[in-house]
Design an enzyme around this catalytic site. Sequence first.
Site, PDB file in Angstrom:
ATOM      1  N   THR A 129       0.803  -1.230   0.000  1.00 40.50           N
ATOM      2  CA  THR A 129       0.000   0.000   0.000  1.00 40.50           C
ATOM      3  C   THR A 129       0.832   1.276   0.000  1.00 40.50           C
ATOM      4  O   THR A 129       1.940   1.309   0.565  1.00 40.50           O
ATOM      5  CB  THR A 129      -0.911   0.015   1.246  1.00 40.50           C
ATOM      6  OG1 THR A 129      -1.455   1.326   1.423  1.00 40.50           O
ATOM      7  CG2 THR A 129      -0.153  -0.342   2.518  1.00 40.50           C
ATOM      8  N   GLU A 131       0.248   3.593   1.849  1.00 43.07           N
ATOM      9  CA  GLU A 131       0.386   3.993   3.263  1.00 43.07           C
ATOM     10  C   GLU A 131       1.813   3.754   3.764  1.00 43.07           C
ATOM     11  O   GLU A 131       2.221   4.330   4.766  1.00 43.07           O
ATOM     12  CB  GLU A 131      -0.596   3.216   4.135  1.00 43.07           C
ATOM     13  CG  GLU A 131      -2.017   3.724   4.098  1.00 43.07           C
ATOM     14  CD  GLU A 131      -2.166   5.126   4.670  1.00 43.07           C
ATOM     15  OE1 GLU A 131      -1.898   5.309   5.873  1.00 43.07           O
ATOM     16  OE2 GLU A 131      -2.541   6.038   3.918  1.00 43.07           O
ATOM     17  N   TYR A 153      -1.043   0.198  10.886  1.00 45.59           N
ATOM     18  CA  TYR A 153      -1.388  -0.483   9.623  1.00 45.59           C
ATOM     19  C   TYR A 153      -0.230  -0.358   8.624  1.00 45.59           C
ATOM     20  O   TYR A 153       0.204  -1.359   8.032  1.00 45.59           O
ATOM     21  CB  TYR A 153      -2.666   0.132   9.042  1.00 45.59           C
ATOM     22  CG  TYR A 153      -2.949  -0.273   7.616  1.00 45.59           C
ATOM     23  CD1 TYR A 153      -3.530  -1.495   7.308  1.00 45.59           C
ATOM     24  CD2 TYR A 153      -2.633   0.592   6.550  1.00 45.59           C
ATOM     25  CE1 TYR A 153      -3.786  -1.866   5.980  1.00 45.59           C
ATOM     26  CE2 TYR A 153      -2.890   0.230   5.230  1.00 45.59           C
ATOM     27  CZ  TYR A 153      -3.462  -0.993   4.954  1.00 45.59           C
ATOM     28  OH  TYR A 153      -3.704  -1.354   3.650  1.00 45.59           O
ATOM     29  N   LYS A 157       2.055  -3.409   7.110  1.00 49.29           N
ATOM     30  CA  LYS A 157       2.138  -3.644   5.662  1.00 49.29           C
ATOM     31  C   LYS A 157       3.592  -3.584   5.179  1.00 49.29           C
ATOM     32  O   LYS A 157       3.978  -4.284   4.245  1.00 49.29           O
ATOM     33  CB  LYS A 157       1.296  -2.616   4.908  1.00 49.29           C
ATOM     34  CG  LYS A 157      -0.193  -2.920   4.914  1.00 49.29           C
ATOM     35  CD  LYS A 157      -0.535  -4.059   3.943  1.00 49.29           C
ATOM     36  CE  LYS A 157      -2.029  -4.295   3.838  1.00 49.29           C
ATOM     37  NZ  LYS A 157      -2.378  -5.462   3.012  1.00 49.29           N
TER      38      LYS A 157
HETATM   39  P1  NDP Z   1     -11.324  -4.816   2.601  1.00 51.27           P
HETATM   40  O1  NDP Z   1     -11.202  -4.270   3.968  1.00 51.27           O
HETATM   41  O2  NDP Z   1     -12.538  -4.500   1.791  1.00 51.27           O
HETATM   42  O3  NDP Z   1     -11.194  -6.418   2.661  1.00 51.27           O
HETATM   43  C1  NDP Z   1     -10.320  -7.047   3.542  1.00 51.27           C
HETATM   44  C2  NDP Z   1     -10.598  -8.527   3.536  1.00 51.27           C
HETATM   45  O4  NDP Z   1      -9.740  -9.181   4.482  1.00 51.27           O
HETATM   46  C3  NDP Z   1     -12.043  -8.908   3.935  1.00 51.27           C
HETATM   47  O5  NDP Z   1     -12.472  -9.967   3.117  1.00 51.27           O
HETATM   48  C4  NDP Z   1     -11.868  -9.387   5.378  1.00 51.27           C
HETATM   49  O6  NDP Z   1     -12.842 -10.297   5.810  1.00 51.27           O
HETATM   50  C5  NDP Z   1     -10.526 -10.095   5.248  1.00 51.27           C
HETATM   51  N1  NDP Z   1      -9.895 -10.364   6.553  1.00 51.27           N
HETATM   52  C6  NDP Z   1      -9.693  -9.500   7.568  1.00 51.27           C
HETATM   53  N2  NDP Z   1      -9.090 -10.127   8.596  1.00 51.27           N
HETATM   54  C7  NDP Z   1      -8.914 -11.414   8.226  1.00 51.27           C
HETATM   55  C8  NDP Z   1      -8.363 -12.554   8.860  1.00 51.27           C
HETATM   56  N3  NDP Z   1      -7.869 -12.503  10.101  1.00 51.27           N
HETATM   57  N4  NDP Z   1      -8.340 -13.733   8.184  1.00 51.27           N
HETATM   58  C9  NDP Z   1      -8.849 -13.815   6.938  1.00 51.27           C
HETATM   59  N5  NDP Z   1      -9.403 -12.773   6.289  1.00 51.27           N
HETATM   60  C10 NDP Z   1      -9.431 -11.581   6.930  1.00 51.27           C
HETATM   61  O7  NDP Z   1     -10.019  -4.369   1.806  1.00 51.27           O
HETATM   62  P2  NDP Z   1      -9.824  -4.016   0.257  1.00 51.27           P
HETATM   63  O8  NDP Z   1     -10.506  -5.020  -0.558  1.00 51.27           O
HETATM   64  O9  NDP Z   1     -10.078  -2.580   0.042  1.00 51.27           O
HETATM   65  O10 NDP Z   1      -8.246  -4.188   0.104  1.00 51.27           O
HETATM   66  C11 NDP Z   1      -7.668  -5.452  -0.195  1.00 51.27           C
HETATM   67  C12 NDP Z   1      -6.238  -5.464   0.300  1.00 51.27           C
HETATM   68  O11 NDP Z   1      -5.495  -4.448  -0.347  1.00 51.27           O
HETATM   69  C13 NDP Z   1      -6.075  -5.221   1.796  1.00 51.27           C
HETATM   70  O12 NDP Z   1      -4.990  -6.006   2.223  1.00 51.27           O
HETATM   71  C14 NDP Z   1      -5.732  -3.758   1.884  1.00 51.27           C
HETATM   72  O13 NDP Z   1      -4.987  -3.500   3.043  1.00 51.27           O
HETATM   73  C15 NDP Z   1      -4.914  -3.581   0.623  1.00 51.27           C
HETATM   74  N6  NDP Z   1      -4.935  -2.272   0.023  1.00 51.27           N
HETATM   75  C16 NDP Z   1      -6.131  -1.674  -0.260  1.00 51.27           C
HETATM   76  C17 NDP Z   1      -6.156  -0.474  -0.911  1.00 51.27           C
HETATM   77  C18 NDP Z   1      -7.440   0.214  -1.241  1.00 51.27           C
HETATM   78  O14 NDP Z   1      -7.405   1.404  -1.546  1.00 51.27           O
HETATM   79  N7  NDP Z   1      -8.567  -0.484  -1.238  1.00 51.27           N
HETATM   80  C19 NDP Z   1      -4.901   0.212  -1.311  1.00 51.27           C
HETATM   81  C20 NDP Z   1      -3.711  -0.545  -1.000  1.00 51.27           C
HETATM   82  C21 NDP Z   1      -3.747  -1.731  -0.359  1.00 51.27           C
HETATM   83  P3  NDP Z   1     -14.197  -9.767   6.532  1.00 51.27           P
HETATM   84  O15 NDP Z   1     -15.150  -9.453   5.412  1.00 51.27           O
HETATM   85  O16 NDP Z   1     -14.607 -10.945   7.343  1.00 51.27           O
HETATM   86  O17 NDP Z   1     -13.844  -8.577   7.348  1.00 51.27           O
HETATM   87  P1  GDR Z   2      -6.827   5.556   3.870  1.00 45.89           P
HETATM   88  O1  GDR Z   2      -8.382   5.659   3.501  1.00 45.89           O
HETATM   89  O2  GDR Z   2      -6.569   5.844   5.291  1.00 45.89           O
HETATM   90  O3  GDR Z   2      -6.099   6.376   2.854  1.00 45.89           O
HETATM   91  O4  GDR Z   2      -6.559   3.999   3.647  1.00 45.89           O
HETATM   92  P2  GDR Z   2      -9.585   6.394   4.213  1.00 45.89           P
HETATM   93  O5  GDR Z   2     -10.642   6.488   3.179  1.00 45.89           O
HETATM   94  O6  GDR Z   2      -9.942   5.768   5.504  1.00 45.89           O
HETATM   95  O7  GDR Z   2      -9.001   7.849   4.543  1.00 45.89           O
HETATM   96  C1  GDR Z   2      -8.540   8.720   3.517  1.00 45.89           C
HETATM   97  C2  GDR Z   2      -8.273  10.102   4.108  1.00 45.89           C
HETATM   98  O8  GDR Z   2      -9.526  10.700   4.457  1.00 45.89           O
HETATM   99  C3  GDR Z   2      -9.381  11.305   5.736  1.00 45.89           C
HETATM  100  N1  GDR Z   2     -10.697  11.424   6.379  1.00 45.89           N
HETATM  101  C4  GDR Z   2     -11.484  10.404   6.754  1.00 45.89           C
HETATM  102  N2  GDR Z   2     -11.317   9.061   6.624  1.00 45.89           N
HETATM  103  C5  GDR Z   2     -12.315   8.275   7.067  1.00 45.89           C
HETATM  104  N3  GDR Z   2     -12.205   6.945   6.906  1.00 45.89           N
HETATM  105  N4  GDR Z   2     -13.442   8.763   7.668  1.00 45.89           N
HETATM  106  C6  GDR Z   2     -13.630  10.113   7.842  1.00 45.89           C
HETATM  107  O9  GDR Z   2     -14.640  10.544   8.376  1.00 45.89           O
HETATM  108  C7  GDR Z   2     -12.605  10.966   7.343  1.00 45.89           C
HETATM  109  N5  GDR Z   2     -12.465  12.308   7.305  1.00 45.89           N
HETATM  110  C8  GDR Z   2     -11.316  12.560   6.720  1.00 45.89           C
HETATM  111  C9  GDR Z   2      -8.432  10.373   6.488  1.00 45.89           C
HETATM  112  O10 GDR Z   2      -7.900  11.025   7.620  1.00 45.89           O
HETATM  113  C10 GDR Z   2      -7.434  10.079   5.375  1.00 45.89           C
HETATM  114  O11 GDR Z   2      -6.478  11.080   5.310  1.00 45.89           O
HETATM  115  C11 GDR Z   2      -7.092   3.312   2.529  1.00 45.89           C
HETATM  116  C12 GDR Z   2      -7.329   1.851   2.954  1.00 45.89           C
HETATM  117  O12 GDR Z   2      -8.009   1.189   1.927  1.00 45.89           O
HETATM  118  C13 GDR Z   2      -6.006   1.158   3.204  1.00 45.89           C
HETATM  119  O13 GDR Z   2      -6.234  -0.229   3.431  1.00 45.89           O
HETATM  120  C14 GDR Z   2      -5.125   1.334   1.982  1.00 45.89           C
HETATM  121  O14 GDR Z   2      -3.878   0.720   2.191  1.00 45.89           O
HETATM  122  C15 GDR Z   2      -4.943   2.805   1.669  1.00 45.89           C
HETATM  123  O15 GDR Z   2      -6.213   3.371   1.432  1.00 45.89           O
HETATM  124  C16 GDR Z   2      -4.104   3.040   0.423  1.00 45.89           C
END
Ligand code: NDP
Ligand code: GDR
Length: 346
Positions: A129, A131, A153, A157
């Site tokens: 990520t 992050e 987090y 990662k």
């Molecule tokens: P989600 O939070 O939507 O999905 C995470 C998944 O992980 C869910 O299916 C969740 O299951 C599962 N999970 C959590 N804990 C466990 C565990 N202990 N054992 C098995 N499964 C588990 O994430 P995204 O789909 O958005 O992201 C996918 C991956 O990519 C993540 O690793 C995230 O950190 C990473 N990532 C995401 C980005 C983004 O912008 N979306 C950017 C960069 C990286 P459950 O439904 O039961 O909670």
């Molecule tokens: P991020 O996503 O932390 O970048 O992680 P998120 O959407 O939670 O926050 C993005 C930015 O928005 C600001 N923010 C808020 N965020 C949330 N969730 N709720 C609020 O009310 C709010 N107000 C402002 C946050 O402070 C932050 O700066 C996501 C996840 O998908 C990670 O798993 C992944 O790795 C990174 O994106 C890339």
Amino acid sequence: MTQPTALITGVTGQDGAYLTELLLSKGYKVYGTYRRTSSVNFWRLQELGVAEHPNLHLVEYDLTDLGSSIRLLIKSGATEVYNLAAQSFVGVSFDQPMTTADITGMGCLHLLEAIRTVNTDIRFYQASTSEMFGHVQAVPQVETTPFYPRSPYGVAKLFAHWLTVNYRESYGIFGCSGILFNHESPLRGREFVTRKITDSFAKILLGKLDVLELGNLDARRDWGFAREYVDGMWRMLKADVADTYVLATNRTVPVREFVAMAAKGAGFDLVFEGSGENEVGIDRKSGKTIVRVNPKFYRPAEVDLLIGDASKAKRDLGWEATTTLEQLCQMMVEADIRRNQSGFSF
Ligand code: NDP
Ligand code: GDR
């Protein structure tokens, strides 16, 4: 030709659903893992119309369990493993750092150890990520930009990222680390800021909510469309050589601008007034305050500016983000209005 078999951890999540859809469309047999909970939910797979697909096998799994990681690889016979499972919410990682380290960090090590034990020819994708760049050391961020994570987090990662690189270099495992910048979609979880915004505006429009409360409006993110990003994951595992790649759009936008974009998409005429904790967003049509800052959503440490350069992925994988943020935002707003009209609640 034998049917390719992939294992996706975290199939109930946003990316897990889109990747399942992609791999099934390419003829894969897919083992998708979900956690045992009192009420498992496959709404994303259902929305994509793949939950009942004959080539999809849903298996119970928790990636904090090493033994079950080994058995899962043996049982599935997968030749590609996509590790998407994680405690993925940055905000929660400050409150639950140990759980986050266990799942998001150690979980990856369990899978790498399982691959090392069961079959070192398995190709492995680790969901890394942006992050990890945290307190950014260069703009834009590329694969070689130094890391400086700003949350438990991000630290977990980073541990998983370096292990993937280390197992590649130590044992010749085809381990790819995709450093993906934020990617969103109508399937995004409602705790993340984009979907929180689009879902809340849909609710305000329909009279189900008065005000959208947010934290830091100044944070800037590089937001792309999730469906395109899972295609990049697949391309990494299809490449000749395992490597690390950034996937991003190369455009950065503050949260405030996404709020304005979504408000416009939902038909509001939003104007911001005040600053800091007193900043509000007023709908000029109704005169009502529909956006307010609530410091409870601030994080102990923030990532202020993310913008990625995915030139390496374009050059080596032919991957490029094409959906604009305006298109993505509109897609999310429309999906949430439709869902809220029909009583959908995820
Ligand atoms: P989600 O939070 O939507 O999905 C995470 C998944 O992980 C869910 O299916 C969740 O299951 C599962 N999970 C959590 N804990 C466990 C565990 N202990 N054992 C098995 N499964 C588990 O994430 P995204 O789909 O958005 O992201 C996918 C991956 O990519 C993540 O690793 C995230 O950190 C990473 N990532 C995401 C980005 C983004 O912008 N979306 C950017 C960069 C990286 P459950 O439904 O039961 O909670
Ligand atoms: P991020 O996503 O932390 O970048 O992680 P998120 O959407 O939670 O926050 C993005 C930015 O928005 C600001 N923010 C808020 N965020 C949330 N969730 N709720 C609020 O009310 C709010 N107000 C402002 C946050 O402070 C932050 O700066 C996501 C996840 O998908 C990670 O798993 C992944 O790795 C990174 O994106 C890339």
